[in-house]
Design an enzyme around this catalytic site. Structure first.
Site, PDB file in Angstrom:
ATOM      1  CE  LYS A   1     104.583 -22.083 -14.315  1.00  0.00           C
ATOM      2  NZ  LYS A   1     105.719 -21.677 -13.489  1.00  0.00           N
TER       3      LYS A   1
ATOM      4  CE1 TYR B   1     106.561 -35.764 -46.244  1.00  0.00           C
ATOM      5  CE2 TYR B   1     105.645 -35.771 -44.019  1.00  0.00           C
ATOM      6  CZ  TYR B   1     105.589 -35.365 -45.352  1.00  0.00           C
ATOM      7  OH  TYR B   1     104.562 -34.569 -45.782  1.00  0.00           O
TER       8      TYR B   1
END
Ligand code: PLP
Length: 348
Positions: A39, A248
């Site tokens: 899956k 950042y």
């Protein structure tokens, strides 16, 4: 895939390791057959390719979550069997009827729906304590299940990766159900369940995580090989002077001059911000630390000790799943399934 062959980031996927992991799990499953959960696009690796390699290893039973996922792998299924874990909604009927894939019926409503259309062989999930999908054992009476051809009766373990009292409670509940509900075969173990021992194997085991290199329980360490190795290209090499910061928030400040490589990978590629200041890259067995925050598409790696690395070279990202889980605070499942679409997936 080939259309991303020149992408600046890649997943190197080790088919031999994938097959070896399945073979080890099959052996650990004793006399039970060993299936594969594919899956979520084969836990992010690519469901069709995973199916292909595991079939070559001898796997003949596969599980996906939805009919949409089933449609993708069905053309390549061959003689193998495919089960759809989420069962059948009204919207799925057209796909499910006459399909080579079987629904896993999870509720009285799904059973009724399947009976009403005279659907063929099916699997049935019974809940033994997780309270997620599955019939309540009290509902799973002869009346409800009468007339169904049950190929596999399943249940799913909530805590198999821990030593938790629910494991033996679920095992006992499943044994009771197996004794009173006729099915061709019975199945309760996921990856971690296989490692709980032979009592949990029944007729069919259903590993997912461990196939792809996850260490589901400590017993698997040393037996399960890493399958997924992200690699990212260096876009720029630069020098950092003492006192300068990176990225950042300026969270990393150099205490001395450093050499830095900026790599083409970031949190939009599933390399999430938890790796900020903790992750690393690998070069010839050496670890090069990640500096500062992970950006959306970029990270900075300290290459002061790797003078030969330059722009356009590639680095492997440290990603063995247990180490990466500790670094990032993510589960091994999340590390696999969030890897994203921008990688060239390169099987070897
Ligand atoms: C995903 C899933 C598995 C595989 O679990 P892992 O922990 O990845 O081995 C097995 N059975 C069911 C019902 C699942 O949903």
């Amino acid at each position: 895939m080939t259309d991303k062959a020149s992408a600046p980031l890649a997943l190197h996927l080790d088919s031999a390791a994938l097959r070896a992991n399945w073979q080890w799990l099959a052996k650990a499953s004793g006399n039970a057959r060993c299936a594969a959960a594919i899956k979520a696009n084969g836990y992010g690796l690519g469901a069709v390719e995973v199916l292909h390699h595991l079939k070559a290893a001898g796997c003949r039973d596969f599980f996906v979550a939805t009919w949409q996922e089933a449609a993708e792998v069905l053309p390549n299924l061959g003689e193998a069997s495919l089960s759809v874990l989420h069962g059948v909604r009204e919207e799925d009927m057209a796909d499910a009827l006459g399909s080579k894939a079987r629904p896993v019926l999870n509720s009285a409503a799904q059973v009724a729906r399947w009976k009403a259309v005279g659907g063929g062989a099916c699997d049935v999930m019974i809940d033994t304590g997780m309270n997620r999908l599955g019939l309540d054992p009290r509902e799973a009476s002869a009346d409800l299940l009468d007339g169904l051809t049950i190929e596999t009766l399943l249940s799913h373990l909530a805590c198999a990766d821990e030593d938790h009292p629910l494991n033996t409670a679920q095992l006992a509940a499943f044994r009771d159900l197996a004794a009173r509900i006729p099915a061709r075969r019975y199945s309760i173990a996921n990856s971690a369940g296989i490692l709980l021992g032979a009592d949990y194997a029944f007729d069919l085991t259903r590993p997912g995580l461990a196939l792809y290199g996850g260490i589901a329980r400590p017993e698997a360490a040393g037996h399960i090989a890493q399958v997924v190795r992200p690699r990212a290209q260096i876009l720029q090499r630069r020098q950092l002077r003492a006192g300068e910061s990176i990225g950042y928030g300026a969270t990393f400040v150099a205490d001395a001059p450093r050499e830095v490589a900026i790599l083409n990978i970031g949190y939009a590629d599933g390399y999430l911000r938890g790796f900020s200041g903790r992750g690393g890259a690998l070069l010839d067995g050496r670890r090069l630390p990640l500096l500062g925050r992970v950006s959306m598409d970029l990270v900075a790696i300290d290459v002061s000790d790797a003078p030969d690395l330059s722009d356009c070279d590639w680095l492997e990202i440290e990603y063995d799943l247990s180490t990466a889980a500790v670094q990032s605070g993510l589960s091994q499942y999340e590390l696999l399934t969030t890897m994203g679409r921008r990688y060239a997936r390169v099987w070897r």
